[in-house]
Every structure is written in structure tokens, then in C-alpha cells.
Write a protein that holds these residues in place. Structure first.
Motif, mmCIF file in Angstrom:
data_model
loop_
_atom_site.group_PDB
_atom_site.id
_atom_site.type_symbol
_atom_site.label_atom_id
_atom_site.label_comp_id
_atom_site.label_asym_id
_atom_site.label_seq_id
_atom_site.Cartn_x
_atom_site.Cartn_y
_atom_site.Cartn_z
ATOM 1 N N ARG A 1 0.807 -1.212 0.000
ATOM 2 C CA ARG A 1 0.000 0.000 0.000
ATOM 3 C C ARG A 1 0.841 1.263 0.000
ATOM 4 O O ARG A 1 0.375 2.323 -0.453
ATOM 5 C CB ARG A 1 -0.945 0.003 1.211
ATOM 6 C CG ARG A 1 -2.033 -1.052 1.142
ATOM 7 C CD ARG A 1 -2.925 -0.999 2.362
ATOM 8 N NE ARG A 1 -3.578 0.295 2.510
ATOM 9 C CZ ARG A 1 -4.681 0.655 1.863
ATOM 10 N NH1 ARG A 1 -5.240 -0.188 1.013
ATOM 11 N NH2 ARG A 1 -5.215 1.828 2.065
ATOM 12 N N GLU B 1 -13.106 -1.246 4.064
ATOM 13 C CA GLU B 1 -13.865 -0.020 3.824
ATOM 14 C C GLU B 1 -14.752 -0.153 2.592
ATOM 15 O O GLU B 1 -15.912 0.258 2.597
ATOM 16 C CB GLU B 1 -12.902 1.157 3.651
ATOM 17 C CG GLU B 1 -12.182 1.563 4.926
ATOM 18 C CD GLU B 1 -11.093 2.580 4.680
ATOM 19 O OE1 GLU B 1 -10.894 3.443 5.566
ATOM 20 O OE2 GLU B 1 -10.428 2.520 3.614
ATOM 21 N N ALA C 1 -6.382 3.911 -2.074
ATOM 22 C CA ALA C 1 -6.766 4.822 -0.999
ATOM 23 C C ALA C 1 -7.620 4.162 0.074
ATOM 24 O O ALA C 1 -7.636 4.621 1.218
ATOM 25 C CB ALA C 1 -7.523 6.022 -1.582
ATOM 26 N N CYS C 2 -8.333 3.098 -0.280
ATOM 27 C CA CYS C 2 -9.275 2.469 0.644
ATOM 28 C C CYS C 2 -8.954 0.991 0.836
ATOM 29 O O CYS C 2 -8.519 0.323 -0.100
ATOM 30 C CB CYS C 2 -10.709 2.601 0.132
ATOM 31 S SG CYS C 2 -11.267 4.305 -0.065
ATOM 32 N N THR C 3 -9.167 0.502 2.026
ATOM 33 C CA THR C 3 -8.952 -0.913 2.309
ATOM 34 C C THR C 3 -10.124 -1.735 1.792
ATOM 35 O O THR C 3 -11.220 -1.208 1.529
ATOM 36 C CB THR C 3 -8.810 -1.153 3.816
ATOM 37 O OG1 THR C 3 -10.057 -0.844 4.461
ATOM 38 C CG2 THR C 3 -7.705 -0.277 4.410
ATOM 39 N N LEU D 1 -14.463 8.847 0.367
ATOM 40 C CA LEU D 1 -13.435 8.220 1.201
ATOM 41 C C LEU D 1 -12.054 8.313 0.550
ATOM 42 O O LEU D 1 -11.055 8.542 1.237
ATOM 43 C CB LEU D 1 -13.793 6.760 1.455
ATOM 44 C CG LEU D 1 -14.919 6.494 2.448
ATOM 45 C CD1 LEU D 1 -15.230 5.007 2.498
ATOM 46 C CD2 LEU D 1 -14.558 7.016 3.835
ATOM 47 N N ALA D 2 -11.996 8.110 -0.778
ATOM 48 C CA ALA D 2 -10.720 8.218 -1.478
ATOM 49 C C ALA D 2 -10.149 9.623 -1.341
ATOM 50 O O ALA D 2 -8.946 9.814 -1.093
ATOM 51 C CB ALA D 2 -10.881 7.836 -2.942
ATOM 52 N N ASN D 3 -10.992 10.628 -1.492
ATOM 53 C CA ASN D 3 -10.530 12.014 -1.345
ATOM 54 C C ASN D 3 -10.176 12.340 0.098
ATOM 55 O O ASN D 3 -9.224 13.088 0.356
ATOM 56 C CB ASN D 3 -11.605 12.976 -1.868
ATOM 57 C CG ASN D 3 -11.662 13.013 -3.379
ATOM 58 O OD1 ASN D 3 -10.666 12.770 -4.056
ATOM 59 N ND2 ASN D 3 -12.828 13.324 -3.922
ATOM 60 N N GLN D 4 -10.900 11.765 1.029
ATOM 61 C CA GLN D 4 -10.602 11.969 2.448
ATOM 62 C C GLN D 4 -9.239 11.394 2.811
ATOM 63 O O GLN D 4 -8.549 11.891 3.711
ATOM 64 C CB GLN D 4 -11.697 11.320 3.302
ATOM 65 C CG GLN D 4 -11.547 11.528 4.796
ATOM 66 C CD GLN D 4 -12.706 10.923 5.566
ATOM 67 O OE1 GLN D 4 -13.785 11.496 5.629
ATOM 68 N NE2 GLN D 4 -12.505 9.744 6.127
ATOM 69 N N SER D 5 -8.841 10.337 2.091
ATOM 70 C CA SER D 5 -7.537 9.716 2.333
ATOM 71 C C SER D 5 -6.391 10.466 1.652
ATOM 72 O O SER D 5 -5.255 10.007 1.666
ATOM 73 C CB SER D 5 -7.549 8.262 1.835
ATOM 74 O OG SER D 5 -8.485 7.495 2.558
ATOM 75 N N GLY D 6 -6.692 11.565 1.036
ATOM 76 C CA GLY D 6 -5.660 12.384 0.400
ATOM 77 C C GLY D 6 -5.987 12.738 -1.035
ATOM 78 O O GLY D 6 -5.478 13.729 -1.568
#
Length: 242
Positions: free
Chosen positions: A157, A205, A200-202, A225-230
Motif C-alpha cells: 500500500r 472499507e 486509498a481504501c482498504t 473516502l478516497a478524497n478523504q484519504s488524500g
């Protein structure tokens, strides 16, 4: 059957090089397609767009309601091979486009089966009875390192070469395709996505969102969620509900 798709530029990239297509074909059949372009801003956009347009045109011109399984396999293979040739030829004609290419993951949904074809590291997952399974195997350096046991999933990852793929549509005159057929069950959900989501997501998730929300809301939440992860990459999701 219901199909929804969403794409987002993310939080970092200046352009969106992803492309997707959802299409009804007749008698409950449909096409779901996701592409992730590579080779620079303009050429990545062009490669993914050419792939989307060519695959869609080929499928539309050749699809029939009475096709047998082998005819469907031939059709989807030829659609991607035609896209490969078209992208490669465009690059040969313009030195500025040299090396451009795109990932492709597609599902031709026909008679309770999904004909899944992919090249690169865009993925297709299936959520069945609450269990998420990745049905495609990435054509990437990271996948080769995982297969050989040199790195773990956690290391993958954050690996610096996580975006390096070993196959792409349009980079060479010919391309090797992976194709398999999935028999669909009532309630299955398929997720096609670019690595902007999978990096970006597991899996946990993804499974939670895919299994816990209506299709439209699930697509929007996965992108959030992808955007929240960066939001380090463009992110595209297509969800198929059987």
C-alpha cells in the motif's frame, strides 16, 4: 440490473485521465467499463477516451441478443484489441503521444453472467453475501512482488512503485488480455474501479460501503473516502447491482 458510475479528479491531479462508460444493450444485457489513462496529461486523457469510445463502438456494432458464450468472448476481446491498435497508431503518428496507454477493466453483462476482461491495475470486485472478493489480478510490479513473497499487503500500500503497471492498452502493437466469466447471483454487486480507489481504501472499507448503501450513494461515498484519504489520484467507480 442497475449500473451507476462516478468519477472525480481527486485533490491533487490537475486533470482527470480516467474514463468510464455504462451502457444498456438489450434484454437485460449491459456494459460497464473503466479506463485509467497514462503518459502525461493530454495523452493520458486521449488514451482513456479512445479506449472508451472504441470499445463502446465495437460492442454496440457487434452485440446481438442471440449471441452464444464464445461469441461474447470474441466480441469483448476484439473490442479491446481494436482499442489497443487505435491508441498505438495515434501515438505513432504524433511524437508527443509516444508511450501513451490506458488500463481497461470491463464487464459485459449477459444472460446472468459477467464477461470480465482487464489489462493493468484497474480492478473488478464482487460483493456476494457480504463477502468482498477481488476478481481481477493486477498487472503490476507490486503484484509480482506480492506473488513472490517479497513484500506484504501492508507494504504494498505504501510502496514507491505501486503505480507501475506491466501491461497497458495501446503501448505496443499487441497486448495480452485476461478474460474470465463470472456467473451472477441475485444480490451480487460488482465494483469496477481505478487505483485511485484501491490505493486509498482498504477492502474492509470498500465492503462496508458497497454492502451498506444504495448503489448511487455507495459510489459517492467511495469517492468521498478516497478524497478523504488524500485524493492523490483521479478516482472512478462503477457499481453493478444484479
Amino acid at each position: 440490473m442497475k449500473i451507476v458510475g462516478k468519477t472525480d479528479i481527486g485533490m491533487v491531479r490537475p486533470t482527470n485521465q480516467d474514463a468510464f462508460k455504462i451502457l444498456a444493450l438489450g434484454q437485460g444485457a449491459g456494459l460497464a467499463l473503466v479506463c485509467d489513462g497514462m503518459g502525461g496529461a493530454s495523452s493520458g486523457d486521449l488514451a482513456s477516451s479512445l479506449a472508451k469510445e472504441t470499445i463502446t463502438e465495437t460492442v454496440c456494432s457487434r452485440y446481438r441478443d442471440d449471441m452464444g458464450p464464445e461469441a461474447v468472448k470474441i466480441m469483448v476481446r476484439e473490442a479491446v484489441m481494436e482499442a489497443n491498435r487505435r491508441i498505438y497508431e495515434a501515438a505513432q503518428e504524433d511524437p508527443a503521444l509516444q508511450g501513451m496507454g490506458t488500463t481497461v477493466v470491463m464487464a459485459l453483462l449477459y444472460q446472468n453472467h459477467a464477461y470480465v476482461l482487464h489489462v493493468g491495475d484497474s480492478r473488478l470486485y464482487c460483493l456476494r453475501n457480504g463477502v468482498l472478493e477481488q476478481l481481477t489480478r493486477d498487472h503490476s510490479i507490486i503484484q509480482e512482488l506480492l506473488d513472490s513473497g517479497q513484500i506484504s499487503k501492508d507494504e504494498a500500500r505504501v510502496h514507491p512503485n505501486k503505480n507501475v503497471i506491466t501491461r497497458a492498452v495501446g503501448v505496443q502493437w499487441d497486448v495480452e488480455l485476461d478474460l474470465h466469466v463470472l456467473e451472477l447471483c441475485s444480490g451480487d454487486r460488482l465494483l469496477l474501479c481505478t487505483d485511485g480507489l484501491s490505493n486509498a481504501c482498504t477492502d474492509g472499507e470498500i465492503a462496508r460501503v458497497l454492502g451498506g448503501r444504495p448503489t448511487e450513494e455507495a459510489a459517492e461515498e467511495l469517492i468521498r473516502l478516497a478524497n478523504q484519504s488524500g485524493g492523490h489520484d483521479n478516482v472512478t467507480v462503477v457499481i453493478v447491482e444484479s
